[in-house]
Motif scaffolding. Sequence first.
Motif, PDB file in Angstrom:
ATOM      1  N   LEU A   1       0.877  -1.160   0.000  1.00  0.00           N
ATOM      2  CA  LEU A   1       0.000   0.000   0.000  1.00  0.00           C
ATOM      3  C   LEU A   1       0.917   1.213   0.000  1.00  0.00           C
ATOM      4  O   LEU A   1       1.914   1.234   0.730  1.00  0.00           O
ATOM      5  CB  LEU A   1      -0.883  -0.003   1.252  1.00  0.00           C
ATOM      6  CG  LEU A   1      -1.750  -1.239   1.454  1.00  0.00           C
ATOM      7  CD1 LEU A   1      -2.356  -1.247   2.856  1.00  0.00           C
ATOM      8  CD2 LEU A   1      -2.838  -1.310   0.405  1.00  0.00           C
ATOM      9  N   LEU A   2       0.607   2.203  -0.804  1.00  0.00           N
ATOM     10  CA  LEU A   2       1.454   3.391  -0.917  1.00  0.00           C
ATOM     11  C   LEU A   2       0.641   4.629  -0.569  1.00  0.00           C
ATOM     12  O   LEU A   2      -0.272   5.008  -1.306  1.00  0.00           O
ATOM     13  CB  LEU A   2       2.016   3.512  -2.338  1.00  0.00           C
ATOM     14  CG  LEU A   2       2.995   4.647  -2.593  1.00  0.00           C
ATOM     15  CD1 LEU A   2       4.279   4.449  -1.806  1.00  0.00           C
ATOM     16  CD2 LEU A   2       3.305   4.765  -4.085  1.00  0.00           C
ATOM     17  N   ASP A   3       0.968   5.234   0.583  1.00  0.00           N
ATOM     18  CA  ASP A   3       0.401   6.525   0.948  1.00  0.00           C
ATOM     19  C   ASP A   3       0.953   7.563  -0.024  1.00  0.00           C
ATOM     20  O   ASP A   3       2.172   7.604  -0.263  1.00  0.00           O
ATOM     21  CB  ASP A   3       0.881   6.923   2.359  1.00  0.00           C
ATOM     22  CG  ASP A   3      -0.158   6.719   3.441  1.00  0.00           C
ATOM     23  OD1 ASP A   3      -1.316   6.409   3.138  1.00  0.00           O
ATOM     24  OD2 ASP A   3       0.205   6.885   4.625  1.00  0.00           O
ATOM     25  N   VAL A   4       0.103   8.416  -0.573  1.00  0.00           N
ATOM     26  CA  VAL A   4       0.547   9.468  -1.496  1.00  0.00           C
ATOM     27  C   VAL A   4      -0.185  10.762  -1.154  1.00  0.00           C
ATOM     28  O   VAL A   4      -1.410  10.764  -0.978  1.00  0.00           O
ATOM     29  CB  VAL A   4       0.269   9.097  -2.970  1.00  0.00           C
ATOM     30  CG1 VAL A   4       0.702  10.226  -3.904  1.00  0.00           C
ATOM     31  CG2 VAL A   4       0.954   7.798  -3.347  1.00  0.00           C
ATOM     32  N   GLY A   5       0.566  11.839  -1.061  1.00  0.00           N
ATOM     33  CA  GLY A   5      -0.034  13.137  -0.792  1.00  0.00           C
ATOM     34  C   GLY A   5       1.035  14.175  -0.527  1.00  0.00           C
ATOM     35  O   GLY A   5       2.181  14.040  -0.969  1.00  0.00           O
ATOM     36  N   TYR A   6       0.648  15.198   0.204  1.00  0.00           N
ATOM     37  CA  TYR A   6       1.576  16.265   0.568  1.00  0.00           C
ATOM     38  C   TYR A   6       1.901  16.134   2.045  1.00  0.00           C
ATOM     39  O   TYR A   6       0.998  16.051   2.888  1.00  0.00           O
ATOM     40  CB  TYR A   6       0.952  17.638   0.284  1.00  0.00           C
ATOM     41  CG  TYR A   6       0.807  17.906  -1.193  1.00  0.00           C
ATOM     42  CD1 TYR A   6       1.875  18.410  -1.929  1.00  0.00           C
ATOM     43  CD2 TYR A   6      -0.383  17.632  -1.855  1.00  0.00           C
ATOM     44  CE1 TYR A   6       1.751  18.655  -3.288  1.00  0.00           C
ATOM     45  CE2 TYR A   6      -0.519  17.877  -3.217  1.00  0.00           C
ATOM     46  CZ  TYR A   6       0.559  18.381  -3.917  1.00  0.00           C
ATOM     47  OH  TYR A   6       0.439  18.613  -5.273  1.00  0.00           O
ATOM     48  N   GLY A   7       3.193  16.122   2.346  1.00  0.00           N
ATOM     49  CA  GLY A   7       3.615  16.027   3.733  1.00  0.00           C
ATOM     50  C   GLY A   7       3.101  17.196   4.558  1.00  0.00           C
ATOM     51  O   GLY A   7       2.946  18.312   4.051  1.00  0.00           O
ATOM     52  N   ALA A   8       2.831  16.912   5.826  1.00  0.00           N
ATOM     53  CA  ALA A   8       2.385  17.967   6.741  1.00  0.00           C
ATOM     54  C   ALA A   8       3.517  18.966   6.955  1.00  0.00           C
ATOM     55  O   ALA A   8       4.701  18.643   6.780  1.00  0.00           O
ATOM     56  CB  ALA A   8       1.962  17.355   8.074  1.00  0.00           C
ATOM     57  N   GLU A   9       3.151  20.173   7.334  1.00  0.00           N
ATOM     58  CA  GLU A   9       4.143  21.212   7.576  1.00  0.00           C
ATOM     59  C   GLU A   9       5.137  20.745   8.627  1.00  0.00           C
ATOM     60  O   GLU A   9       4.767  20.203   9.667  1.00  0.00           O
ATOM     61  CB  GLU A   9       3.447  22.488   8.042  1.00  0.00           C
ATOM     62  CG  GLU A   9       4.386  23.690   8.060  1.00  0.00           C
ATOM     63  CD  GLU A   9       3.648  24.990   8.335  1.00  0.00           C
ATOM     64  OE1 GLU A   9       4.232  25.823   9.037  1.00  0.00           O
ATOM     65  OE2 GLU A   9       2.504  25.145   7.856  1.00  0.00           O
ATOM     66  N   GLY A  10       6.397  20.929   8.320  1.00  0.00           N
ATOM     67  CA  GLY A  10       7.463  20.582   9.256  1.00  0.00           C
ATOM     68  C   GLY A  10       7.876  19.120   9.262  1.00  0.00           C
ATOM     69  O   GLY A  10       8.830  18.751   9.945  1.00  0.00           O
TER      70      GLY A  10
END
Length: 171
Positions: free
Chosen positions: A142-151
């Motif tokens: 399974l591959l999580d894909v998105g934008y990392g949280a700030e910091g």
Amino acid sequence: MDFIELAKKRYSCKKFQPDKEVEQEKLDRVLLAGQLAPTAKNSQPQHVYVLKSETALKLVDELTPCRYGAPVVLAVAYNKTQCFTYPGDKYDSGAEDATIVATHMMLAAADAGLDSCWLNLFDPDKAAEALELPADETVVMLLDVGYGAEGVRPLPNHEKTKPMEELVSYR
């Protein structure tokens, strides 16, 4: 971007912005990279399931404690009947083909400015059942894909590698 720089930059993101959607154009490029990935004898036994709905993401949360809030999860599976079988009939190419596909997509995500995390703490049989996959498909990752949280940053050991002479032998 230079490939080695891309490989150095990419890391396993452990916290995502769950409400920041992945643009379809970027997701399409990631999926295209998977489609273009080499497979044994070009058998292309992979099937990628794009999980974006609230229901699908909750299902993934039930399968693994290691989903980090990404708005998209790619479930990479392979069809056991479409794999190349090695001489001796003990092994087939399914897991390696799906892994190559997943790696291409993971690197394409980084190239598109997306973060990802390879999730492997789950029972593949339970995942296939929960996702209602055909009986001849096996889930590899399974591959999580998105934008990392700030910091969010790579883990402290991200840049640590064994010496090349421990990893490579010439004969």
